[in-house]
Each structure stands twice: as structure tokens, then as C-alpha cells.
Scaffold this active site. Structure first.
Site, PDB file in Angstrom:
ATOM      1  N   TYR A 129      -5.541  -9.047 -34.136  1.00 27.14           N
ATOM      2  CA  TYR A 129      -5.695 -10.330 -33.451  1.00 27.14           C
ATOM      3  C   TYR A 129      -5.209 -11.424 -34.659  1.00 27.14           C
ATOM      4  O   TYR A 129      -5.952 -11.433 -35.543  1.00 27.14           O
ATOM      5  CB  TYR A 129      -7.095 -10.569 -32.697  1.00 27.14           C
ATOM      6  N   SER A 236     -16.530 -20.560 -42.176  1.00 29.18           N
ATOM      7  CA  SER A 236     -16.583 -20.151 -43.518  1.00 29.18           C
ATOM      8  C   SER A 236     -17.524 -20.738 -44.601  1.00 29.18           C
ATOM      9  O   SER A 236     -17.902 -21.979 -44.036  1.00 29.18           O
ATOM     10  CB  SER A 236     -15.161 -20.459 -44.143  1.00 29.18           C
ATOM     11  N   GLN A 258     -13.371 -25.510 -49.074  1.00 24.02           N
ATOM     12  CA  GLN A 258     -14.015 -25.029 -48.237  1.00 24.02           C
ATOM     13  C   GLN A 258     -14.034 -25.789 -46.880  1.00 24.02           C
ATOM     14  O   GLN A 258     -14.025 -25.474 -45.844  1.00 24.02           O
ATOM     15  CB  GLN A 258     -15.346 -24.578 -48.801  1.00 24.02           C
ATOM     16  N   HIS A 261     -11.585 -26.316 -43.925  1.00 25.60           N
ATOM     17  CA  HIS A 261     -11.340 -25.489 -43.247  1.00 25.60           C
ATOM     18  C   HIS A 261     -11.613 -25.885 -41.685  1.00 25.60           C
ATOM     19  O   HIS A 261     -10.716 -25.637 -40.750  1.00 25.60           O
ATOM     20  CB  HIS A 261     -11.907 -24.128 -43.310  1.00 25.60           C
ATOM     21  N   GLU A 326     -20.796 -16.272 -48.000  1.00 24.79           N
ATOM     22  CA  GLU A 326     -19.458 -15.487 -48.071  1.00 24.79           C
ATOM     23  C   GLU A 326     -18.670 -15.635 -49.150  1.00 24.79           C
ATOM     24  O   GLU A 326     -18.371 -14.538 -49.890  1.00 24.79           O
ATOM     25  CB  GLU A 326     -18.469 -16.187 -46.910  1.00 24.79           C
ATOM     26  N   HIS A 327     -18.542 -16.839 -49.824  1.00 24.82           N
ATOM     27  CA  HIS A 327     -17.893 -16.699 -51.235  1.00 24.82           C
ATOM     28  C   HIS A 327     -19.122 -17.349 -52.195  1.00 24.82           C
ATOM     29  O   HIS A 327     -19.643 -18.515 -51.808  1.00 24.82           O
ATOM     30  CB  HIS A 327     -16.866 -17.821 -51.120  1.00 24.82           C
ATOM     31  N   ASP A 360      -8.335 -16.487 -51.609  1.00 27.15           N
ATOM     32  CA  ASP A 360      -7.725 -16.600 -50.096  1.00 27.15           C
ATOM     33  C   ASP A 360      -6.269 -15.888 -50.005  1.00 27.15           C
ATOM     34  O   ASP A 360      -5.868 -15.508 -49.147  1.00 27.15           O
ATOM     35  CB  ASP A 360      -7.729 -17.858 -49.807  1.00 27.15           C
ATOM     36  N   GLU A 414     -39.234  21.183 -31.705  1.00 25.56           N
ATOM     37  CA  GLU A 414     -38.500  20.018 -30.989  1.00 25.56           C
ATOM     38  C   GLU A 414     -38.185  20.604 -29.678  1.00 25.56           C
ATOM     39  O   GLU A 414     -37.668  20.082 -28.878  1.00 25.56           O
ATOM     40  CB  GLU A 414     -37.173  19.685 -31.737  1.00 25.56           C
ATOM     41  N   HIS A 419     -31.137  26.023 -29.378  1.00 25.18           N
ATOM     42  CA  HIS A 419     -30.590  25.402 -30.748  1.00 25.18           C
ATOM     43  C   HIS A 419     -31.163  26.731 -31.571  1.00 25.18           C
ATOM     44  O   HIS A 419     -30.378  27.231 -32.199  1.00 25.18           O
ATOM     45  CB  HIS A 419     -31.241  24.303 -31.347  1.00 25.18           C
TER      46      HIS A 419
END
Lengths: 434, 434
Positions: A129, A236, A258, A261, A326-327, A360, A414, A419
């Protein structure tokens, strides 16, 4: 003015907790509207996609949902050579770094004679996307598509809205350079639905990645399970950790990079120097005056910016981990040592000569990174996101005889008798090897 | 009777597509109820947890939400030595295999002089959901907790409902063996909410893993973003690929081991031998007669089982990839070659001496695997799920000068001037090294 906090203040702990908990985005509840859009695309395929695009993007996609190769050729010709060179340079660096992420298959025999292994294979088809309008960033196309291609994904299908019929030529150029296989001029929840469930024009994919608005995020959340998705990205953020010798003008430039943005972006300075803090605050105001996107950057800095004064950088470490930025930029003499001790950050930019903006575009590392404190539990986009692991197990009669009894015992407790029997039917057959 | 398909039939393509699309679970819409539960726990913490447990589990948790170490000690004493040994054996094998998954950090300098790297760190705190009642499997505790501990997660908090006050001692024993740090007797959406948001008794975690019912699945989906989650698991499935020489009784035993899990479980045989197909069908019916869980297994086999006849195993490969089975067993002379050519499967069990059940307990690989075709895009649980990657970038003045101009150009075309300026303010300063 950005918030100012000081660890020496008795109210710091509460103020920092409030700061951490503050929401930067109104989370519009679009879940119901998105569910309707997904249902429409599932029921009526291309017809629904065309109708919804007419409504939301004011464009008629009848017979032209897919962007043709000729249209991409034409877009490429519109891009100046210098820009194309920069895109190619970025692509090569991203590709080189991500190629090193390709995981190794493994197969070995353990002491019991059991062969174990894991094998990595690419996803068959990925949907990417790409937002439209002013947020249609060619760098994002590279950052999402190149790792998929490095992983070996045979089919990468990109969707991008064309509001009023317009798609940025740069985005198409980046798609071509990155090896995107198909491009569709569809956006919004309808694009996510088409990728997940398929229509006559758009074959379904197995995983959907890429940023988008609240509708796109809600649609990804709703189709999760039917297909894989990447993280749901928020606004961001950057945190800059700096000592007294740092350059205030450089830090201010990075805080503003930053902030420009999005008004919901967040820029944080953490320093042990009150003088540096003041100098940075002044430099931000000075640099803002000539910035084209100053209104956005100013709003982000005033509403979400923060300057946090600490006694020493040692004291900063747990605070940084709680932000899990994030950064993270580190402008300090002890940059390497501090880097080694940080536990939670999407990406670390070490030293004053590494502005976040270099990552970036052309650093080579990925710019799709965990936001909103999610670096505590998640990673930036990488080759791993486009591959999956199959585990391999192989017993012989002898090794099954050796490890089988413990499995039979556990199946018994179990109460899963079938099994146990599936093991006993072989081990009772005696130790003949296969 | 299970469905029988034959690739030689002209209607095969449609019939196979219908089979693939068939739902095995009614997806109850519990989203609204779960949202209310999460809101209650966020607003009223332990009080809400206690109230909801009284309603759903008929148990009073006032003052005893946490299971004490003494209670776990007591549970351990209740477990027979042979069972404890089997659990320890399983734990050791799971630990040994998963230790090999620990990813390597990397740091290198490229030709431009830029240092790049990635570093893996464990998540700080993980919540492990364990279902109660008959589905409280100690093996699941090991499969979820051991990889977290191998990853280095310092805090693993387990939640398990105690309907009518009862928790299986085996589950507590497995928790102790696996190194679980805290156990809470809470289940349902309220347990997920408590782990995500925290209460006075339960500190919040960063990631929540583990299987659960529709409420637990919906709760995990809703808290995703605030915390990380693992996959949303569906009913289990096995596909057995077999040639004419395979042992029908062994295959029948393995199909039933899958079918006994749940009426929604699915067992599929794909073979190129009509004789084997018939022999397996007969063996399933014969083995069913003495199976304790025959009602469940019979319902699963009749409603969701399938026998698919192919011309040769070559023709089976794309069908297997479309099913993307959670578990794939290969009983064929060419087992290794077929294994190498399968693209989508959660786990492959190679050769007739590797019943799937061995992987459920003591093989060493993980039994938490992608279901419902999601092996197309996701992997079984592993050490990776409890770690995250931080990317590292470090430029010098010289390397920033080298790669900076392309970034400035891209920032310019994306109209992010502050990004470009943050690079220019350094490169214009001249090529002095940091």
C-alpha cells in the site's frame, strides 16, 4: 512551547508517565465503515472498487484499474536524471544491506539421532500500500518493495490511490526501479480488501504491507488472518540523546526534520546540559523561521516536543528505553557505549554525523520502523517480513524408539490417546530402521 | 465419510477450491463483548478481574489472583515422577533446538565508509495465555515459555483460568520447569486485558502469546498495537502425502491423532494410490472403534477429513502448497526430494517414522504452528517472536559527504526540506571528520 522536564524535579516521575501516555492521534473509529467497504469488495469485486474510487478519489477507473507498463514508462521519462540517479543510489544501498538479512536454512542430527531443521521460503505474493497525495513518497516504495524482492517474493503488487486521477510519477518510477510487478490505481480500505480477497482485476496476495490513513490501518487489522500484515504505523518520532559538547544547530535541524512530517510527529531532546537544552530551543526557533513546512513543524514541536534534562546520561538510559523511540540519535562522546546499553529503539543513529534523515533515504537500513513505543516488542521492516520458516523433523525407527516413550507418556496425561497410539504403532513394530 | 477428490475428475478444480474455502469454525462475533471487558479492566483493574472471574469461572479471586510459589510447589508434588521426567525430557529437547535459533548481531562498514548493523534484544516482559479445563496442556506451556526464556525474556507471566477454582497441577509443573516467573489464575478476555494494560496485581507485559477461545482471540486482536501478539490460531490440521508403499495403519493413526483434537480439526490424505486410499479409509474406521475420543475424531474425520487421489506425487505439490498445511507428513520413497520442493507448510515430518505427535511433545521443534492456510505468510513460534531488531547506522563526516547529496535530492523531491537541511548543515560544515 515544547514540554520541559527535569529529573531533579520531585514531580518528574508523574510528569514523565503522563508524557509517555499522551496520545498524539485521535483514533477515529472507522471500523464499521471499513467493514462495509470490505464486504462490498468481497461481494462485488471490481464494481465495488470502481464505485468506491469514484466516491473517494473522484476518478473513474472503469477498464483502467491497473496502471499499464506504458504509463510507467511515461512516468519514468518525466523524472529528471539527477532524481532517478538518487533513487537508483538509494535502491542499491537498501538492497545491499537487506541482502545481508537473508536467513540461513539449517539441518542437523542431534545426539538422539533425530534430524531437525528449519527452512526459510519467500511469501508468494505481497501487496504494497502506498498513500496518495502529498504523502506519496518514492522512498517508501523502495523501503517496502526492495526487501520483498531481496526475500525472493515473485509477485509484488502495489496499490496507490489516484485522487482526481493523479499519481506522482516519482512513485511509479520508484516502483519500476524496485521491481514492483503490478501497480493498481486504487487506495483506501477498498484497495486493502481487493488485495486480501482478490477481484477480477487484482489477484489476491498473501501479505499486505505499507503505511496508510485510519481507513487503511483499520482495513489491515480486519483482514489480518486472511492475509499477513505488517505493523500498524503511527506518527513518527525521534529522541536525541546529547551531551554538553553536542552541536545545538545540528540537533535542532534533526528535531525539525522529524517535526515537519506531521503535526502528530514527536521530537524529544534528552540531555545532561541545561546550556545545550537552551541553545537547542533557540536554534529550533531560529531555523523554523525559514522552513517551508514551518506550520506543521511548529505545531508538532509545540504540542508534542519535549526537552528532558537529566543529571547524567546514565540516568537517561532507562528513560530512553521507556520511550522506546522509533528513531534514536546519540550525540555524545560515549555514543558507542550508550548504543550498546539501549534496549528498545527501532533504529539507532550513532554519533553527530548521522542525522536520522540519512536513514530515511540512502543509509541502507529500512525506514519503516516501530512507532508509539512498539519498539519494545517489534522490529523495523526487513527481509524476514517477506519470508516464513518451515520446521523440519525426521526420525528413524531407532531415534523414534529412543524419544517416543516420553511423548507417549505426555499424550497419556493430556488424554490424547490417538497421539500416543500413532507413536506406539511404530515403536511396537520393533526397531527396524526405515 | 470424509470427502474424496480425484484430480482426474473434470470437476476437481472447483471441488478443491470449495474444499479449501470451507470454514471449519463458526466465527462468533464477540468483539463488542470483549471491548466491554477490556474497558472494564482498564477502568477498574483487579476489581473488574475479580468480578469477571466470579461470573465466568465461578471462582472468588479476592486476594489470590496470583498463584503462590507454595501452590506451585504443591502441584509439583502431585505429578508422578515418570510424568515429570517426560516433561523435563521434552523441555530439554525444545530448549536445545530453540537455542540454535538465537539470531546473530551484525555490524560492518561498507565501501562508502558507512557503518551499518542490526542488533537483537529480548522483549522485557511476555504474557502467556494458557487455556483452562481439558485444553490445559502442559506441552503448550513448554512450547510457549521455553522459546521466550531462550530469547532471554526476563519476565514471563502466565495466565490460566481456574474454572470452579481448579488449575491442572501439570500446567503449574510445566510452568515451573519452563522458568515461568509469575502465574495468575485469570482467563478469558479479562486476562488478556490485564496483561496488556496492567492492574494492581498484574504488571503489564509487552507481548502476549498463546492459544485461546474466541474471546481470547478477539481480545488479542483488540490489544494488538498496545502490545505485540502472536498469531491467532485456528483449529489444527494435518496433510499426509503418501505413495503406494506407505503403511495404511500408520497413516490412519496419524490422521486420527489430528482428528481427536477437536471436531473442527482437519486430516487430509493425498496419495497417488487408490489402493492405499481405500486401505487407509478402512484402517481409520477400524482404529476409531477403540479410541477414547472417538466421537470427536469421528466428527472431525467425517465433516472435515479428505482423501485426495492424484495421478502422481508431482501433481500433489501445488495442491499441498495451496493447502499450506500446519503439519505435513511425507510417507514416500522420495520424501526428501518432496520436502525440498514444498513451499508452504508450518512443519514437515519427513518419512514414515516421524508421526506428527512426536513433534507435539519431544521432537524439539515448536508445536505452535500457523493454521488455516496462514503458513503461506507466517511461521511457527520461535525465539524470533520474543526478540526484536534494532538497526544501527553510523556515518563519519567523510561518508556523510559521500552519500548525503542523494539523500538531499530525494528530500527535495519529497518536499521535506528540513530533512535535506539536517544533512546540508553537516556537509556544508566541510569534510572534517568526527
Amino acid at each position: 512551547m515544547p514540554i520541559r522536564l527535569d529529573t531533579k524535579s520531585p514531580s518528574f516521575a508523574d510528569a514523565f508517565a503522563t508524557f509517555l501516555a499522551s496520545k498524539r492521534e485521535a483514533s477515529a473509529d472507522v471500523a464499521a465503515a471499513v467493514a462495509d467497504i470490505i464486504a462490498a469488495v468481497r461481494a462485488r469485486g471490481d464494481d465495488a472498487v470502481i464505485e468506491l474510487s469514484r466516491t473517494f478519489d473522484r476518478v473513474d477507473l472503469s477498464g483502467r484499474i491497473r496502471v499499464t507498463e506504458a504509463e510507467i514508462d511515461a512516468a519514468l521519462k518525466e523524472v529528471p536524471a539527477e532524481t532517478l540517479d538518487a533513487l537508483k543510489f538509494a535502491k542499491a544501498r537498501i538492497e545491499a544491506h537487506h541482502s545481508r538479512q537473508l536467513p540461513q536454512d539449517e539441518r542437523y542430527t542431534d545426539a538422539a539421532g533425530v534430524e531437525l531443521g528449519q527452512r526459510w521460503t519467500p511469501v508468494d505474493a505481497v501487496g504494497l500500500y502506498v498513500p496518495g497525495g502529498t504523502a506519496a513518497y518514492p522512498s517508501s516504495v523502495l523501503m517496502n518493495a526492495v526487501p520483498a524482492k531481496v526475500a525472493g517474493v515473485p509477485r509484488v503488487a502495489m496499490v496507490v490511490p489516484s485522487p482526481d486521477g493523479v499519481i506522482a510519477p516519482l512513485v511509479l518510477a520508484a516502483a519500476r526501479l524496485a521491481g514492483v510487478d503490478e501497480v493498481y490505481r486504487v487506495g483506501g480500505a477498498q484497495a486493502v480488501a481487493a488485495l486480501a480477497y482478490g477481484t477480477a482485476s487484482i489477484a489476491p496476495v498473501d501479505k499486505i504491507v505499507g503505511p496508510g490513513n485510519a481507513y487503511v490501518a483499520a482495513a489491515k487489522r480486519q483482514v489480518f488472518g486472511k492475509v499477513g500484515i505488517d505493523m500498524i504505523a503511527g506518527p513518527s518520532e525521534v529522541l536525541i540523546l546529547a551531551d554538553a559538547n553536542a552541536n545545538p544547530a545540528w540537533i535542532a535541524a534533526d528535531l525539525l526534520a522529524q517535526a515537519e512530517h506531521d503535526t502528530a510527529a514527536q521530537s524529544i531532546l534528552v540531555t545532561d546540559s541545561g546550556e545545550l537544552a537552551d541553545a537547542v530551543a533557540r536554534a529550533v526557533e531560529a531555523q523554523l523561521t525559514t522552513l517551508p513546512r514551518r506550520e506543521i513543524a511548529q505545531a508538532s514541536w509545540n504540542d508534542h516536543g519535549a526537552i528532558i534534562l537529566v543529571r547524567d546520561l546514565e540516568e537517561a538510559l532507562p528513560l530512553v528505553d521507556r520511550v522506546a523511540p522509533e528513531h534514536l540519535e546519540i550525540h555524545a562522546e560515549a555514543a558507542e557505549e550508550l548504543t550498546a546499553r539501549i534496549r528498545h529503539a527501532g533504529a539507532i543513529f550513532v554519533g553527530a554525523y548521522t542525522p536520522e534523515a540519512i536513514g530515511d533515504y540512502v543509509g541502507g537500513t529500512n525506514h519503516v520502523l516501530p512507532t508509539a513505543r512498539s519498539a519494545r516488542f517489534s522490529s523495523g521492516l526487513g527481509v524476514y517480513d517477506f519470508m516464513k520458516r518451515t520446521s523440519i523433523l525426521k526420525c528413524t525407527a531407532a531415534s523414534l524408539n529412543l524419544i517416543g516413550p516420553a511423548a507417549v507418556r505426555l499424550a497419556e496425561v493430556e488424554r490424547l490417546d490417538a497421539h500416543g497410539r500413532s507413536i506406539l504403532i511404530r515403536t511396537n513394530a520393533g526397531p527396524t530402521d526405515a
